[in-house]
Design a protein around this motif. Structure first.
Motif, PDB file in Angstrom:
ATOM      1  N   GLN A  48       0.841  -1.192   0.000  1.00  0.00           N
ATOM      2  CA  GLN A  48       0.000   0.000   0.000  1.00  0.00           C
ATOM      3  C   GLN A  48       0.870   1.234   0.000  1.00  0.00           C
ATOM      4  O   GLN A  48       1.855   1.331   0.736  1.00  0.00           O
ATOM      5  CB  GLN A  48      -0.928   0.014   1.221  1.00  0.00           C
ATOM      6  CG  GLN A  48      -1.929   1.159   1.224  1.00  0.00           C
ATOM      7  CD  GLN A  48      -2.890   1.099   2.405  1.00  0.00           C
ATOM      8  OE1 GLN A  48      -2.477   0.781   3.517  1.00  0.00           O
ATOM      9  NE2 GLN A  48      -4.156   1.396   2.177  1.00  0.00           N
ATOM     10  N   SER A  49       0.524   2.223  -0.832  1.00  0.00           N
ATOM     11  CA  SER A  49       1.286   3.459  -0.924  1.00  0.00           C
ATOM     12  C   SER A  49       0.824   4.445   0.150  1.00  0.00           C
ATOM     13  O   SER A  49      -0.190   4.225   0.822  1.00  0.00           O
ATOM     14  CB  SER A  49       1.094   4.093  -2.312  1.00  0.00           C
ATOM     15  OG  SER A  49      -0.259   4.470  -2.493  1.00  0.00           O
ATOM     16  N   ASN A  51      -0.571   7.226  -0.255  1.00  0.00           N
ATOM     17  CA  ASN A  51      -1.877   7.796  -0.575  1.00  0.00           C
ATOM     18  C   ASN A  51      -2.980   6.752  -0.542  1.00  0.00           C
ATOM     19  O   ASN A  51      -4.051   6.940  -1.106  1.00  0.00           O
ATOM     20  CB  ASN A  51      -1.841   8.510  -1.926  1.00  0.00           C
ATOM     21  CG  ASN A  51      -1.308   7.627  -3.035  1.00  0.00           C
ATOM     22  OD1 ASN A  51      -1.015   6.460  -2.825  1.00  0.00           O
ATOM     23  ND2 ASN A  51      -1.186   8.195  -4.223  1.00  0.00           N
ATOM     24  N   LYS A  52      -2.694   5.613   0.143  1.00  0.00           N
ATOM     25  CA  LYS A  52      -3.681   4.596   0.505  1.00  0.00           C
ATOM     26  C   LYS A  52      -4.131   3.688  -0.647  1.00  0.00           C
ATOM     27  O   LYS A  52      -5.022   2.868  -0.457  1.00  0.00           O
ATOM     28  CB  LYS A  52      -4.925   5.229   1.147  1.00  0.00           C
ATOM     29  CG  LYS A  52      -4.629   6.122   2.336  1.00  0.00           C
ATOM     30  CD  LYS A  52      -3.825   5.404   3.418  1.00  0.00           C
ATOM     31  CE  LYS A  52      -3.541   6.305   4.608  1.00  0.00           C
ATOM     32  NZ  LYS A  52      -2.706   5.650   5.639  1.00  0.00           N
ATOM     33  N   ASN A  53      -3.521   3.822  -1.826  1.00  0.00           N
ATOM     34  CA  ASN A  53      -3.842   2.888  -2.897  1.00  0.00           C
ATOM     35  C   ASN A  53      -3.159   1.551  -2.633  1.00  0.00           C
ATOM     36  O   ASN A  53      -2.036   1.503  -2.111  1.00  0.00           O
ATOM     37  CB  ASN A  53      -3.393   3.432  -4.253  1.00  0.00           C
ATOM     38  CG  ASN A  53      -4.295   4.535  -4.765  1.00  0.00           C
ATOM     39  OD1 ASN A  53      -5.510   4.429  -4.707  1.00  0.00           O
ATOM     40  ND2 ASN A  53      -3.700   5.610  -5.258  1.00  0.00           N
ATOM     41  N   PHE A  55      -1.483  -1.831  -4.198  1.00  0.00           N
ATOM     42  CA  PHE A  55      -0.837  -2.309  -5.413  1.00  0.00           C
ATOM     43  C   PHE A  55      -0.603  -3.809  -5.288  1.00  0.00           C
ATOM     44  O   PHE A  55      -0.193  -4.297  -4.238  1.00  0.00           O
ATOM     45  CB  PHE A  55       0.477  -1.566  -5.649  1.00  0.00           C
ATOM     46  CG  PHE A  55       0.272  -0.113  -5.991  1.00  0.00           C
ATOM     47  CD1 PHE A  55       0.186   0.299  -7.307  1.00  0.00           C
ATOM     48  CD2 PHE A  55       0.137   0.832  -4.992  1.00  0.00           C
ATOM     49  CE1 PHE A  55      -0.027   1.627  -7.631  1.00  0.00           C
ATOM     50  CE2 PHE A  55      -0.076   2.171  -5.294  1.00  0.00           C
ATOM     51  CZ  PHE A  55      -0.158   2.566  -6.620  1.00  0.00           C
ATOM     52  N   LYS A  64      -3.124  -1.686  -9.830  1.00  0.00           N
ATOM     53  CA  LYS A  64      -3.457  -0.650  -8.851  1.00  0.00           C
ATOM     54  C   LYS A  64      -4.934  -0.771  -8.501  1.00  0.00           C
ATOM     55  O   LYS A  64      -5.788  -0.837  -9.380  1.00  0.00           O
ATOM     56  CB  LYS A  64      -3.159   0.731  -9.429  1.00  0.00           C
ATOM     57  CG  LYS A  64      -3.561   1.893  -8.536  1.00  0.00           C
ATOM     58  CD  LYS A  64      -3.273   3.216  -9.247  1.00  0.00           C
ATOM     59  CE  LYS A  64      -3.723   4.408  -8.427  1.00  0.00           C
ATOM     60  NZ  LYS A  64      -3.451   5.690  -9.131  1.00  0.00           N
ATOM     61  N   ASN A  66      -8.068   1.031  -6.588  1.00  0.00           N
ATOM     62  CA  ASN A  66      -8.494   2.352  -6.120  1.00  0.00           C
ATOM     63  C   ASN A  66      -9.642   2.298  -5.122  1.00  0.00           C
ATOM     64  O   ASN A  66     -10.218   3.321  -4.764  1.00  0.00           O
ATOM     65  CB  ASN A  66      -8.883   3.235  -7.299  1.00  0.00           C
ATOM     66  CG  ASN A  66     -10.028   2.656  -8.114  1.00  0.00           C
ATOM     67  OD1 ASN A  66     -10.717   1.737  -7.679  1.00  0.00           O
ATOM     68  ND2 ASN A  66     -10.206   3.179  -9.314  1.00  0.00           N
ATOM     69  N   GLY A  67      -9.992   1.094  -4.675  1.00  0.00           N
ATOM     70  CA  GLY A  67     -11.106   0.929  -3.765  1.00  0.00           C
ATOM     71  C   GLY A  67     -12.323   0.336  -4.421  1.00  0.00           C
ATOM     72  O   GLY A  67     -13.249  -0.115  -3.734  1.00  0.00           O
ATOM     73  N   SER A  92       6.604  -0.382  -0.701  1.00  0.00           N
ATOM     74  CA  SER A  92       6.303   1.043  -0.831  1.00  0.00           C
ATOM     75  C   SER A  92       7.324   1.877  -0.074  1.00  0.00           C
ATOM     76  O   SER A  92       7.903   1.436   0.919  1.00  0.00           O
ATOM     77  CB  SER A  92       4.895   1.325  -0.304  1.00  0.00           C
ATOM     78  OG  SER A  92       4.776   0.938   1.051  1.00  0.00           O
ATOM     79  N   SER A 111       3.386   6.748  -7.708  1.00  0.00           N
ATOM     80  CA  SER A 111       1.928   6.690  -7.727  1.00  0.00           C
ATOM     81  C   SER A 111       1.286   8.067  -7.793  1.00  0.00           C
ATOM     82  O   SER A 111       0.091   8.182  -8.068  1.00  0.00           O
ATOM     83  CB  SER A 111       1.416   5.948  -6.482  1.00  0.00           C
ATOM     84  OG  SER A 111       1.802   6.618  -5.296  1.00  0.00           O
ATOM     85  N   ASP A 114       2.261   8.972 -11.700  1.00  0.00           N
ATOM     86  CA  ASP A 114       1.919   7.861 -12.599  1.00  0.00           C
ATOM     87  C   ASP A 114       3.035   7.620 -13.618  1.00  0.00           C
ATOM     88  O   ASP A 114       2.811   7.543 -14.829  1.00  0.00           O
ATOM     89  CB  ASP A 114       0.600   8.127 -13.318  1.00  0.00           C
ATOM     90  CG  ASP A 114       0.068   6.885 -14.025  1.00  0.00           C
ATOM     91  OD1 ASP A 114       0.359   5.769 -13.561  1.00  0.00           O
ATOM     92  OD2 ASP A 114      -0.625   7.029 -15.052  1.00  0.00           O
TER      93      ASP A 114
END
Length: 259
Positions: A48-49, A51-53, A55, A64, A66-67, A92, A111, A114
């Motif tokens: 997890q990055s 920014n909460k994404n 991978f 990736k 995104n929820g 990460s 991330s 991009d």
């Protein structure tokens, strides 16, 4: 040979709309499948990055989440990067980056912008990419790399330098093993300066400040050190280790034989 703890996200992230109760708390799980964009192949790693994404590394690309759905970044960027879709390990960093090892390169995916960058532009790496067991990014901004049957490699992202950690030589010099095949399976943070090394010949730690190794291991009935593939430190002096088939426990303050 690398042992992948392979699973579909069906098991890693959740099951269906059912729920169960643990210690009085309700846990609700949701099931993600190919209808959400996942491949039919193997899922090899998850990270997890900042920014909460989420991978996901797979045998068919780098995804990736995104929820709601999964985007295949291998397909999106394969004209310039990620020539091999088989992702072996991801980790990460604290700047929005995801480091990933394929069978042909080590890349950093930003991330936030991009975009990808190739680690080899800093220095030619003295190991083969075809089998990398683990990547780990620590709080000192060091990227730890575990190539198969070679010493661990540490890439310092502060100054873009790379060093090899002489773990194999240390093992041989202390006569802990005479095997020709010695490899690190997993890195785990121990403290600010020390890192756990789960290996095929026992559990070790390395202090990057004083450059010293320590061993925390036991031998089996015929004198061989146990192989460890992963660990969890409860920060209370207990280390729980995956032996690839069993769970072992080591009390750091008062060592006991694993079980």
């Amino acid at each position: 040979m690398k042992r992948y703890f392979v699973t579909y996200l069906n098991w890693v992230l959740l099951i269906t709309t059912n729920y169960f109760i643990v210690n009085g708390q309700d846990f609700i799980f949701k099931n993600f499948t190919t209808t959400n964009g996942l491949p039919n192949g193997l899922i090899t790693c998850v990270s997890q990055s900042i920014n909460k994404n989420i991978f996901v590394g797979t045998s068919e690309g780098f995804y990736k989440f995104n929820g709601y759905s999964f985007e295949n970044l291998f397909i999106k960027n394969n004209l310039t990067h990620l020539k091999d879709p088989f992702i072996q390990s991801i980790t990460s960093d604290n700047s929005g980056g995801i480091w990933l090892a394929s069978r042909t390169s080590i890349e950093r995916y930003n991330s936030i912008t991009d975009s990808f960058s190739d680690l080899s532009k800093y220095r030619n790496l003295n190991f083969k990419y075809d089998l990398i067991h683990n990547l780990f990014f620590d709080e000192n901004k060091f990227l730890w790399i575990a190539p198969d049957n070679r010493n661990p490699v540490v890439f310092n992202t502060n100054n873009n330098t790379m060093v090899s950690i002489p773990w194999k030589e240390w093992v041989y010099s202390h006569k802990y093993s005479t095997k020709t095949y010695l490899t690190v399976n997993k890195f785990v943070k121990k403290n600010k300066f020390e890192t756990w090394l789960c290996t095929n010949v026992g559990l070790y730690s390395y202090n990057s400040a004083n450059k010293k190794f320590s061993i925390y291991s036991y031998k089996d009935s015929i004198g061989r050190f146990w192989e460890y593939t992963d660990l969890w430190d409860d920060n209370k002096g207990n280390i729980y280790l995956n032996t690839g088939g069993n769970l072992s426990l080591i009390h750091i303050s008062e060592p006991t034989r694993p079980y």
